[in-house]
Write a protein that holds these residues in place. Structure first.
Motif, PDB file in Angstrom:
ATOM      1  N   GLN A  36      31.754  35.308  42.486  1.00  0.00           N
ATOM      2  CA  GLN A  36      33.484  35.187  42.772  1.00  0.00           C
ATOM      3  C   GLN A  36      34.215  36.247  42.141  1.00  0.00           C
ATOM      4  O   GLN A  36      35.116  36.652  43.058  1.00  0.00           O
ATOM      5  CB  GLN A  36      33.684  33.771  42.234  1.00  0.00           C
ATOM      6  CG  GLN A  36      35.092  33.238  42.416  1.00  0.00           C
ATOM      7  CD  GLN A  36      35.507  32.174  41.126  1.00  0.00           C
ATOM      8  OE1 GLN A  36      35.672  32.650  40.127  1.00  0.00           O
ATOM      9  NE2 GLN A  36      35.551  31.050  41.314  1.00  0.00           N
ATOM     10  N   GLU A  37      34.063  36.616  40.879  1.00  0.00           N
ATOM     11  CA  GLU A  37      34.688  37.610  40.285  1.00  0.00           C
ATOM     12  C   GLU A  37      34.764  39.118  41.255  1.00  0.00           C
ATOM     13  O   GLU A  37      35.567  39.638  41.373  1.00  0.00           O
ATOM     14  CB  GLU A  37      34.213  37.824  38.949  1.00  0.00           C
ATOM     15  CG  GLU A  37      34.530  36.712  38.122  1.00  0.00           C
ATOM     16  CD  GLU A  37      34.019  36.675  36.625  1.00  0.00           C
ATOM     17  OE1 GLU A  37      34.286  35.937  35.930  1.00  0.00           O
ATOM     18  OE2 GLU A  37      33.089  37.561  36.368  1.00  0.00           O
ATOM     19  N   ALA A  38      33.276  39.242  41.727  1.00  0.00           N
ATOM     20  CA  ALA A  38      33.121  40.622  42.484  1.00  0.00           C
ATOM     21  C   ALA A  38      34.179  40.542  43.603  1.00  0.00           C
ATOM     22  O   ALA A  38      34.593  41.470  44.191  1.00  0.00           O
ATOM     23  CB  ALA A  38      31.889  40.816  42.859  1.00  0.00           C
ATOM     24  N   LEU A  39      34.127  39.469  44.381  1.00  0.00           N
ATOM     25  CA  LEU A  39      34.951  39.124  45.460  1.00  0.00           C
ATOM     26  C   LEU A  39      36.301  39.243  45.314  1.00  0.00           C
ATOM     27  O   LEU A  39      37.291  39.763  46.192  1.00  0.00           O
ATOM     28  CB  LEU A  39      34.404  38.130  46.390  1.00  0.00           C
ATOM     29  CG  LEU A  39      33.051  37.977  46.866  1.00  0.00           C
ATOM     30  CD1 LEU A  39      32.837  36.726  47.509  1.00  0.00           C
ATOM     31  CD2 LEU A  39      32.891  39.030  48.137  1.00  0.00           C
ATOM     32  N   THR A  40      36.831  38.553  44.170  1.00  0.00           N
ATOM     33  CA  THR A  40      38.160  38.629  43.703  1.00  0.00           C
ATOM     34  C   THR A  40      38.462  39.926  43.457  1.00  0.00           C
ATOM     35  O   THR A  40      39.563  40.553  43.818  1.00  0.00           O
ATOM     36  CB  THR A  40      38.286  37.626  42.669  1.00  0.00           C
ATOM     37  OG1 THR A  40      37.959  36.337  42.835  1.00  0.00           O
ATOM     38  CG2 THR A  40      39.822  37.827  42.107  1.00  0.00           C
ATOM     39  N   TYR A  41      37.596  40.825  42.785  1.00  0.00           N
ATOM     40  CA  TYR A  41      37.892  42.177  42.177  1.00  0.00           C
ATOM     41  C   TYR A  41      38.465  43.160  43.564  1.00  0.00           C
ATOM     42  O   TYR A  41      39.113  43.964  43.616  1.00  0.00           O
ATOM     43  CB  TYR A  41      36.899  42.867  41.492  1.00  0.00           C
ATOM     44  CG  TYR A  41      37.432  44.088  40.766  1.00  0.00           C
ATOM     45  CD1 TYR A  41      37.810  43.995  39.343  1.00  0.00           C
ATOM     46  CD2 TYR A  41      36.966  45.523  41.108  1.00  0.00           C
ATOM     47  CE1 TYR A  41      38.217  45.115  38.883  1.00  0.00           C
ATOM     48  CE2 TYR A  41      37.184  46.380  40.681  1.00  0.00           C
ATOM     49  CZ  TYR A  41      37.951  46.303  39.466  1.00  0.00           C
ATOM     50  OH  TYR A  41      38.323  47.462  38.635  1.00  0.00           O
ATOM     51  N   ALA A  42      37.587  42.755  44.850  1.00  0.00           N
ATOM     52  CA  ALA A  42      37.864  43.528  45.788  1.00  0.00           C
ATOM     53  C   ALA A  42      38.945  43.491  46.288  1.00  0.00           C
ATOM     54  O   ALA A  42      39.477  44.400  46.979  1.00  0.00           O
ATOM     55  CB  ALA A  42      36.848  43.017  46.966  1.00  0.00           C
ATOM     56  N   THR A  43      39.718  42.330  46.094  1.00  0.00           N
ATOM     57  CA  THR A  43      41.257  42.198  46.486  1.00  0.00           C
ATOM     58  C   THR A  43      42.241  42.671  45.596  1.00  0.00           C
ATOM     59  O   THR A  43      43.467  42.990  46.088  1.00  0.00           O
ATOM     60  CB  THR A  43      41.360  40.677  47.074  1.00  0.00           C
ATOM     61  OG1 THR A  43      41.213  39.857  46.050  1.00  0.00           O
ATOM     62  CG2 THR A  43      40.221  40.271  48.037  1.00  0.00           C
ATOM     63  N   GLN A  44      41.868  42.138  44.343  1.00  0.00           N
ATOM     64  CA  GLN A  44      43.042  42.438  43.250  1.00  0.00           C
ATOM     65  C   GLN A  44      42.669  43.559  42.073  1.00  0.00           C
ATOM     66  O   GLN A  44      43.484  43.808  41.281  1.00  0.00           O
ATOM     67  CB  GLN A  44      42.934  41.188  42.525  1.00  0.00           C
ATOM     68  CG  GLN A  44      43.355  40.095  43.363  1.00  0.00           C
ATOM     69  CD  GLN A  44      43.523  38.668  42.533  1.00  0.00           C
ATOM     70  OE1 GLN A  44      43.902  38.676  41.407  1.00  0.00           O
ATOM     71  NE2 GLN A  44      43.381  37.338  43.340  1.00  0.00           N
ATOM     72  N   GLY A  45      41.465  44.258  42.358  1.00  0.00           N
ATOM     73  CA  GLY A  45      41.105  45.256  41.500  1.00  0.00           C
ATOM     74  C   GLY A  45      42.218  46.379  41.679  1.00  0.00           C
ATOM     75  O   GLY A  45      42.587  46.516  42.935  1.00  0.00           O
ATOM     76  N   PRO A  46      42.385  47.230  40.707  1.00  0.00           N
ATOM     77  CA  PRO A  46      43.176  48.591  40.835  1.00  0.00           C
ATOM     78  C   PRO A  46      42.612  49.348  42.194  1.00  0.00           C
ATOM     79  O   PRO A  46      41.516  49.589  42.119  1.00  0.00           O
ATOM     80  CB  PRO A  46      43.330  49.233  39.674  1.00  0.00           C
ATOM     81  CG  PRO A  46      41.952  48.941  38.868  1.00  0.00           C
ATOM     82  CD  PRO A  46      41.859  47.511  39.189  1.00  0.00           C
TER      83      PRO A  46
END
Length: 200
Positions: A36-46
């Motif tokens: 979940q965190e990896a997919l979230t990072y794909a959208t919200q990471g810098p």
């Protein structure tokens, strides 16, 4: 699960900063909450980091809990209110090893793994549930680009995270290079992956 999503993303960024720039293609992989965190990072990471990530791999990602584990809206609302007053309050939620994997040896290792402490804070759990809702809604979306790959793995017998939610997520994912591997009857924890992590 010790803090809000902003802290989770900052922690991932801090780790990736130690690997970049990379001379080899870099992939971000996570299992369950980590997926979940990896997919979230794909959208919200810098952007400065995500533009250097070749792809994301999500194994049994927590996009939605199985029906038996989904908290009621009342529980979620109470948790959100309580997290504003006691954000660091710890909650212990034991996971039954028999729901993790069909393999008895792997199940026996689960309780002894120091990283499987089954403890989170109210603030962290609220963030976890909010990230799941965002992934279910498909917003924000992962922006497609040349060379980006998204790969998922999920077992239909998963008793923790809902496989159908993962299938729907990948179906609606606006990425050309995407692939979801679905394994009939497989539980939440893949034996080969778990042993690989233990050896690392």
């Amino acid at each position: 699960m010790t803090g809000p999503t902003s802290q989770v993303l900052d922690d991932i960024t801090g780790f990736l900063d130690t690997l970049l720039p990379s001379s080899v293609p870099l992939f971000l992989m996570g299992h369950s909450m980590g997926g979940q965190e990896a997919l979230t990072y794909a959208t919200q990471g810098p952007d400065r980091i995500t533009q250097q990530i070749r792809g994301y791999l999500a194994e049994a990602p927590h996009i939605r809990l199985c029906a038996s584990g989904e908290p009621s809206w009342l529980t979620v609302m109470a948790g959100k209110l309580a997290s504003r007053v006691f954000p660091g309050w710890q909650i212990v939620s034991r996971l039954d090893p028999k729901f993790m994997c069909r393999d008895e040896t792997t199940r026996s290792l689960w309780p002894a793994d120091d990283l499987c402490h089954d403890t989170g804070t109210l603030e962290g759990i609220v963030g976890l549930l909010d990230r799941a809702k965002q992934l279910q809604s498909g917003h924000p979306q992962i922006r497609d680009r040349d060379g980006l790959s998204i790969v998922g793995y999920h077992g239909t017998g998963d008793l923790c995270c809902d496989c159908e939610a993962t299938e729907k997520y990948f179906e609606n994912l606006p990425i050309k290079d995407k692939k979801l591997f679905v394994y009939p009857g497989v539980y939440h924890c893949n034996k080969a992956t778990y042993f690989k992590v233990l050896r690392a």
